[in-house]
Design an enzyme around this catalytic site. Structure first.
Site, PDB file in Angstrom:
ATOM      1  N   GLU A 155      23.935  41.881 -45.984  1.00 40.39           N
ATOM      2  CA  GLU A 155      23.963  40.712 -45.069  1.00 40.39           C
ATOM      3  C   GLU A 155      23.094  39.464 -45.614  1.00 40.39           C
ATOM      4  O   GLU A 155      23.746  38.364 -45.632  1.00 40.39           O
ATOM      5  CB  GLU A 155      23.598  41.077 -43.686  1.00 40.39           C
ATOM      6  CG  GLU A 155      24.429  41.859 -42.979  1.00 40.39           C
ATOM      7  CD  GLU A 155      25.637  41.190 -42.563  1.00 40.39           C
ATOM      8  OE1 GLU A 155      25.701  39.978 -42.661  1.00 40.39           O
ATOM      9  OE2 GLU A 155      26.734  42.038 -42.559  1.00 40.39           O
ATOM     10  N   TYR A 196      22.197  35.827 -36.086  1.00 41.81           N
ATOM     11  CA  TYR A 196      23.453  36.353 -36.875  1.00 41.81           C
ATOM     12  C   TYR A 196      23.256  37.574 -37.625  1.00 41.81           C
ATOM     13  O   TYR A 196      23.533  38.823 -37.359  1.00 41.81           O
ATOM     14  CB  TYR A 196      24.147  35.407 -37.724  1.00 41.81           C
ATOM     15  CG  TYR A 196      25.019  36.179 -38.653  1.00 41.81           C
ATOM     16  CD1 TYR A 196      26.262  36.686 -37.938  1.00 41.81           C
ATOM     17  CD2 TYR A 196      24.793  36.338 -39.961  1.00 41.81           C
ATOM     18  CE1 TYR A 196      26.980  37.428 -38.799  1.00 41.81           C
ATOM     19  CE2 TYR A 196      25.350  37.184 -40.878  1.00 41.81           C
ATOM     20  CZ  TYR A 196      26.712  37.544 -40.155  1.00 41.81           C
ATOM     21  OH  TYR A 196      27.445  38.624 -41.045  1.00 41.81           O
ATOM     22  N   ASP A 233      29.160  34.221 -37.389  1.00 39.96           N
ATOM     23  CA  ASP A 233      28.812  33.463 -38.596  1.00 39.96           C
ATOM     24  C   ASP A 233      30.133  32.362 -38.722  1.00 39.96           C
ATOM     25  O   ASP A 233      30.677  32.332 -37.883  1.00 39.96           O
ATOM     26  CB  ASP A 233      28.816  34.437 -39.929  1.00 39.96           C
ATOM     27  CG  ASP A 233      30.219  35.032 -39.996  1.00 39.96           C
ATOM     28  OD1 ASP A 233      31.020  35.154 -38.908  1.00 39.96           O
ATOM     29  OD2 ASP A 233      30.708  35.778 -40.869  1.00 39.96           O
TER      30      ASP A 233
END
Ligand code: SF4
Length: 362
Positions: A35, A118, A136
């Protein structure tokens, strides 16, 4: 409506979602690394970096125990190096404060350095199946179109509205016992990945493939034929053109390089001596004053262009050789002499890594 949308997105993800290496694991550490790498970087670029990283630092303990320079070297070329530094800092914190146990809830994950709402939502849902929302760029585009969200998504009010929608949908996903990626993923994981995946593969910014979209019947923008009006982002200010001059200076003890000091952008990374000339005086004269000696060649050896958020940068590189007094002056630049073989293993900033490659390999 939320339940239908959630189910259709989960089913679609089960059939069409890409088989990416970090999707084959539920290890929170591995998902966290992916991520962070995926922020500002495309999937195809990230894959080899992620694989090399996981081989070099397979666990949170391995990352915590690695020297900063090794971590930056593994990140070289991905840019935004504070991401790598924060990963290592957070890994050390997990080892020191939590005996190596990765935090398990969205709120706990949010405490890690470099992790925002996020990323915390993504890790909590993908690794632990928590019904935590994500938002996102891809999710913003899909949700704005699905629900005809008016206004700039960068504004706090619109952003909050989008978070609420994302939350509502992921909670609705949790009410479906089946349909979560053919059982490979928990519902929240299948839904969140599906939402981002539709944004990446179907709901493209300029050429969305609406006829292939699993939620076209529910999509407000598609039904109203207003797809390209959303999201209603206010265009960014134009990037400023800037010129930098760099020098590859060779002497008896190698080549001059410097480590960017703490507090500067890309701190800890290496580069060749460089400066930004002011207008109104020749760059060569400024270089002489700045270097403390005449670098010799007046011909550009290498020219690079690259962009960062607010600037379009041209980097002109000159190459020259010095010895004696001039070599001593080099110390004034905060630079040091390094044998050519020694610069190969150092982490350089993106543009300067290209200069180093040309220097080493022609
Ligand atoms: Fe995006 Fe089109 Fe799907 Fe609506 S129908 S979510 S605009 S791809």
């Amino acid at each position: 409506m939320a339940r239908i949308i959630a189910r259709r997105i989960m089913e679609w993800f089960g059939e069409r979602g890409r088989d990416l290496p970090w999707r084959r694991t539920s290890d929170a550490y591995a998902i966290w690394v992916s991520e962070i790498m995926l922020q500002q970087t495309q999937v195809k670029t990230v894959i080899p970096y992620w694989e090399r990283w996981m081989a070099a630092f397979p666990t949170v303990e391995a990352l915590a125990g690695a020297p900063e320079e090794a971590v930056l070297k593994a990140w070289e070329g991905l840019g935004y190096y504070s991401r790598a530094r924060n990963l290592r800092k957070a890994a050390r914190w997990i080892c020191e404060e939590r005996r190596g146990e990765f935090p398990r809830t969205r709120d706990e994950i949010l405490e890690l350095p470099g992790v925002g709402p996020y990323t915390a939502g993504a890790i909590a849902s993908l690794a632990f199946g928590e019904a935590a929302a994500i938002l996102d760029g891809n999710a913003i585009r899909v949700l704005s179109r699905l629900f005809l969200v008016e206004g700039d998504p960068k504004s706090a009010a619109v952003r909050e509205e989008l978070w609420k929608m994302s939350r509502k949908l992921v909670e609705a996903a949790g009410q479906h016992p089946t349909g979560a990626g053919k059982g490979r993923f928990k519902p929240a994981a299948a839904f969140n990945q599906g939402l981002m995946e539709i944004g990446a593969l179907v709901c493209a910014p300029r050429a969305p493939r609406c006829p292939e979209c699993p939620v076209k019947r529910q999509c407000g923008a598609y039904r109203a034929r207003r797809v390209l009006e959303f999201p209603q982002a206010v265009p960014r200010a134009k990037a400023r053109a800037r010129l930098f001059i760099a020098y590859v200076i060779e002497g008896e003890r190698g080549v001059l390089v410097r480590r960017r000091p703490e507090g500067e952008v890309n701190a800890g990374l290496w580069e060749f001596p460089n400066f930004e000339p002011v207008r109104g005086s020749s760059a060569r004269r400024q270089a002489r004053e700045w270097l403390g000696f005449d670098p010799g060649s007046g011909r550009v050896w290498m020219k690079l262009k690259h962009s960062i958020t607010t600037s379009r940068i041209t980097l002109k590189t000159y190459r020259g050789a010095v010895n004696g007094e001039a070599a001593l002056a080099a110390g004034r630049l905060g630079s040091e002499w390094m044998p050519l073989a020694g610069i190969r293993g150092l982490p350089f900033t993106g543009a300067h890594a290209k200069i180093r490659e040309r220097l080493l390999h022609g």
